[in-house]
Design a protein around this motif. Structure first.
Motif, mmCIF file in Angstrom:
data_model
loop_
_atom_site.group_PDB
_atom_site.id
_atom_site.type_symbol
_atom_site.label_atom_id
_atom_site.label_comp_id
_atom_site.label_asym_id
_atom_site.label_seq_id
_atom_site.Cartn_x
_atom_site.Cartn_y
_atom_site.Cartn_z
ATOM 1 N N GLY A 51 52.709 120.498 51.998
ATOM 2 C CA GLY A 51 52.211 119.796 53.166
ATOM 3 C C GLY A 51 50.831 119.190 53.045
ATOM 4 O O GLY A 51 50.317 118.638 54.013
ATOM 5 N N VAL A 52 50.217 119.287 51.890
ATOM 6 C CA VAL A 52 48.860 118.750 51.711
ATOM 7 C C VAL A 52 48.791 117.743 50.557
ATOM 8 O O VAL A 52 47.720 117.480 50.020
ATOM 9 C CB VAL A 52 47.836 119.894 51.500
ATOM 10 N N ASP A 53 49.915 117.165 50.233
ATOM 11 C CA ASP A 53 49.987 116.265 49.079
ATOM 12 C C ASP A 53 49.033 115.076 49.190
ATOM 13 O O ASP A 53 48.464 114.633 48.195
ATOM 14 C CB ASP A 53 51.416 115.761 48.871
ATOM 15 N N TYR A 54 48.840 114.567 50.402
ATOM 16 C CA TYR A 54 47.910 113.438 50.580
ATOM 17 C C TYR A 54 46.533 113.807 50.037
ATOM 18 O O TYR A 54 45.873 112.999 49.380
ATOM 19 C CB TYR A 54 47.799 113.070 52.059
ATOM 20 N N HIS A 55 46.085 115.012 50.315
ATOM 21 C CA HIS A 55 44.762 115.446 49.883
ATOM 22 C C HIS A 55 44.708 115.744 48.383
ATOM 23 O O HIS A 55 43.630 115.766 47.800
ATOM 24 C CB HIS A 55 44.321 116.677 50.680
ATOM 25 N N LEU A 56 45.848 115.984 47.786
ATOM 26 C CA LEU A 56 45.898 116.295 46.357
ATOM 27 C C LEU A 56 46.039 115.055 45.480
ATOM 28 O O LEU A 56 45.680 115.087 44.301
ATOM 29 C CB LEU A 56 47.094 117.218 46.069
ATOM 30 N N ASP A 57 46.544 113.987 46.045
ATOM 31 C CA ASP A 57 46.831 112.791 45.264
ATOM 32 C C ASP A 57 45.582 112.276 44.554
ATOM 33 O O ASP A 57 44.582 111.946 45.184
ATOM 34 C CB ASP A 57 47.396 111.692 46.154
ATOM 35 N N GLY A 58 45.637 112.234 43.252
ATOM 36 C CA GLY A 58 44.547 111.685 42.457
ATOM 37 C C GLY A 58 43.285 112.509 42.383
ATOM 38 O O GLY A 58 42.229 111.997 42.023
ATOM 39 N N VAL A 59 43.354 113.805 42.714
ATOM 40 C CA VAL A 59 42.154 114.644 42.699
ATOM 41 C C VAL A 59 41.471 114.628 41.338
ATOM 42 O O VAL A 59 40.248 114.553 41.252
ATOM 43 C CB VAL A 59 42.492 116.092 43.138
ATOM 44 N N ALA A 60 42.246 114.646 40.284
ATOM 45 C CA ALA A 60 41.672 114.744 38.935
ATOM 46 C C ALA A 60 40.741 113.580 38.602
ATOM 47 O O ALA A 60 39.730 113.771 37.932
ATOM 48 C CB ALA A 60 42.787 114.831 37.896
ATOM 49 N N ASP A 61 41.061 112.377 39.104
ATOM 50 C CA ASP A 61 40.214 111.233 38.750
ATOM 51 C C ASP A 61 39.600 110.553 39.976
ATOM 52 O O ASP A 61 39.110 109.440 39.887
ATOM 53 C CB ASP A 61 41.001 110.226 37.930
ATOM 54 N N ARG A 62 39.605 111.241 41.111
ATOM 55 C CA ARG A 62 39.133 110.607 42.343
ATOM 56 C C ARG A 62 37.656 110.220 42.284
ATOM 57 O O ARG A 62 37.288 109.129 42.712
ATOM 58 C CB ARG A 62 39.386 111.499 43.546
ATOM 59 N N VAL A 63 36.804 111.072 41.773
ATOM 60 C CA VAL A 63 35.367 110.752 41.731
ATOM 61 C C VAL A 63 35.098 109.541 40.842
ATOM 62 O O VAL A 63 34.463 108.580 41.289
ATOM 63 C CB VAL A 63 34.532 111.984 41.323
ATOM 64 N N PRO A 64 35.580 109.512 39.595
ATOM 65 C CA PRO A 64 35.314 108.311 38.792
ATOM 66 C C PRO A 64 35.989 107.061 39.356
ATOM 67 O O PRO A 64 35.441 105.963 39.263
ATOM 68 C CB PRO A 64 35.855 108.651 37.402
ATOM 69 N N ARG A 65 37.153 107.226 39.972
ATOM 70 C CA ARG A 65 37.840 106.077 40.564
ATOM 71 C C ARG A 65 37.008 105.505 41.718
ATOM 72 O O ARG A 65 36.857 104.300 41.840
ATOM 73 C CB ARG A 65 39.230 106.495 41.047
#
Length: 109
Positions: A51-65
């Motif tokens: 139920g929290v997939d929206y918040h997990l999407d792209g976590v690994a590269d979110r800061v550089p993105r």
């Protein structure tokens, strides 16, 4: 109202959409901070499929993105009028989000 206003503005100043995108992309950064509290509130785990997939999407590269996105926006050769239109789109989007959030929580007595 918000969408109609942005569409109307963007007919003349399409860069208003950039302000909208800036707010929504920035909110993806904020969603990293919300992941654990949201999972806790839902009584679930902060993992995909819970139920929290929206918040997990792209976590690994979110800061550089996000940093690349900001650098790209900052490098655009915008005129002062275009810049003001971007700011207008961002401000309108923040106002809309504030109204949505304010509507979710009753005002304190």
């Amino acid at each position: 109202m918000w969408l109609a206003a942005v569409r109307e503005r963007a007919e003349v100043r399409p860069e208003a959409w950039l302000g909208v995108l800036y707010v929504f992309e920035g909110s993806r950064m904020g969603s990293m901070a919300l992941l654990r509290p949201v999972a806790r509130a839902l009584g679930t785990h902060p993992r995909p499929g819970h139920g929290v997939d929206y918040h997990l999407d792209g976590v690994a590269d979110r800061v550089p993105r996000w940093q690349r996105f900001k650098a790209t926006v900052n490098a655009l050769p915008l005129t002062p009028e275009q810049h003001q239109s971007v700011v207008w789109g961002a401000t309108a989007t923040f106002r809309m989000l504030h109204e949505v959030y304010a509507g979710l929580i009753p005002a304190p007595a």
